[in-house]
Design a protein around this motif. Structure first.
Motif, short mmCIF file in Angstrom:
data_model
loop_
_atom_site.label_atom_id
_atom_site.label_comp_id
_atom_site.label_asym_id
_atom_site.label_seq_id
_atom_site.Cartn_x
_atom_site.Cartn_y
_atom_site.Cartn_z
N VAL A 164 102.98 30.70 120.67
CA VAL A 164 102.60 29.30 120.49
C VAL A 164 101.68 28.93 121.65
O VAL A 164 101.98 29.24 122.81
N ILE A 165 100.56 28.31 121.32
CA ILE A 165 99.58 27.90 122.33
C ILE A 165 99.49 26.38 122.31
O ILE A 165 99.21 25.77 121.27
N THR A 166 99.76 25.77 123.46
CA THR A 166 99.76 24.32 123.58
C THR A 166 98.84 23.93 124.73
O THR A 166 98.96 24.46 125.83
N ILE A 167 97.89 23.03 124.45
CA ILE A 167 97.05 22.50 125.52
C ILE A 167 97.60 21.13 125.92
O ILE A 167 98.07 20.36 125.09
N ALA A 168 97.56 20.85 127.23
CA ALA A 168 98.24 19.65 127.72
C ALA A 168 97.45 18.99 128.84
O ALA A 168 96.85 19.67 129.67
N ALA A 169 97.49 17.67 128.84
CA ALA A 169 96.97 16.86 129.94
C ALA A 169 97.96 15.72 130.13
O ALA A 169 97.89 14.71 129.44
N ASP A 177 107.70 34.59 120.63
CA ASP A 177 107.81 35.52 121.75
C ASP A 177 107.21 34.95 123.03
O ASP A 177 107.68 35.27 124.13
N LEU A 178 106.15 34.16 122.89
CA LEU A 178 105.42 33.63 124.03
C LEU A 178 105.13 32.16 123.81
O LEU A 178 104.89 31.74 122.67
N HIS A 179 105.12 31.39 124.91
CA HIS A 179 104.61 30.03 124.84
C HIS A 179 103.58 29.87 125.95
O HIS A 179 103.93 29.82 127.14
N VAL A 180 102.32 29.86 125.56
CA VAL A 180 101.23 29.70 126.52
C VAL A 180 100.89 28.21 126.59
O VAL A 180 100.52 27.60 125.57
#
Length: 293
Positions: free
Chosen positions: A12-17, A36-39
């Protein structure tokens, strides 16, 4: 991934500000049995998070915001690179304000085994009301608070609806694609910075490479409530710049409903027939008045 039998290694890829509370709720809904991964890609520094034992470990990376706005496109690309370097075979992009429903990630990974190559997997998105003072209930109870957005397909759970037409309905809020297809599509165009149009541009470029959409029944994401970003002055500037860039690349205007709404509020001048889009003088005051109505 058609023909495979084992679950693909999933990130899972999450962009955050900021939005640490949103991200914390998202992590509490993620299951290490399904992911398996959380980027997490920080665009204004890395958010502080409390441990969530049931969630996959966070892989933190960061990108630098420039003067044009948050680098949403570049951040997604950076997140994908980091996930692929760590062996991810399926990339699931989930915006920071989205809570995955129970088994939503499992439905993405299961669907990825059945769809043909060159496919963007899209789950339904349901918009939540503001939380109570106690916050939101557990993910399993969110379905009673919000229905999937009526403008987009929402097949029954377990059903996959293939679609090679409605790329304008693609949202980057919640979607998945295989590592190989990501490489084929080329990621997001980093000429877009700040708010608006980069996801439609990505979908259309994917379509030019032979992509289709797959609407995944039951892979729902619950969008946590917050004020509309497009009503912020800085985002209106970004939206106009990005809409003009999109028009140069594709020959038509994106986000027409939003641009029309801003035109009626005398925030922008939008004339589709003459290909005109510009900010109007004192647009900030007009925007404030429109927001308060």
């Amino acid at each position: 991934m058609t023909g495979r039998t084992r679950r693909p290694r999933t990130a899972v890829i999450t962009i955050a500000a900021g939005r640490e509370a949103h991200l914390q709720r998202q992590r509490e809904a993620l299951s290490a049995d399904e992911v398996d991964l959380h980027v997490v890609v920080g665009m204004t520094g890395f958010p502080r998070l409390r441990p969530v034992p049931s969630a996959p470990e966070v892989t933190p990376i960061s990108v630098t915001a420039g003067p044009r706005g948050l680098p949403l496109a570049a951040a997604r690309n950076a997140g994908a690179r980091a996930a692929i370097q760590r062996g991810a075979e399926l990339l699931v992009f989930l915006d920071v304000d989205c809570i995955p429903g129970p088994r939503s990630l499992a439905r993405y990974t299961t669907a990825a085994l059945d769809v043909p190559p060159a496919t963007l997997l899209c789950g339904p998105v349901a918009y939540l009301p503001p939380p109570t003072h106690q916050g939101y209930p557990p993910p399993g109870e969110l379905a009673g608070l919000a229905q999937p957005h009526p403008a987009r397909p929402a097949p029954e759970t377990g059903r996959i609806l293939l679609d090679d037409k409605r790329f304008n309905l693609f949202w980057s809020l919640s979607f998945a694609t295989s590592r190989d297809d990501w490489d084929l599509f080329g990621g997001f165009c980093e000429q877009f910075a700040g708010y608006g149009a980069e996801d439609t541009d990505f979908a259309l470029r994917a379509a030019a490479h032979g992509a289709r959409l797959a609407w995944i029944g039951g892979a729902v994401a619950y969008h946590q409530h917050h004020p509309p970003s497009r009503h912020e002055e800085r985002h209106v500037r970004e939206l106009v710049i990005n809409a003009r860039l999109f028009h140069r690349r594709h020959g038509f205007w994106p986000m027409e409903d939003w641009l029309t709404d801003l035109d009626r509020a005398e925030v922008v001048r939008f004339d589709r027939a003459h290909d005109v889009l510009r900010l109007l003088p004192e647009f900030g005051a007009k925007l404030q008045a429109h927001r308060l109505r």
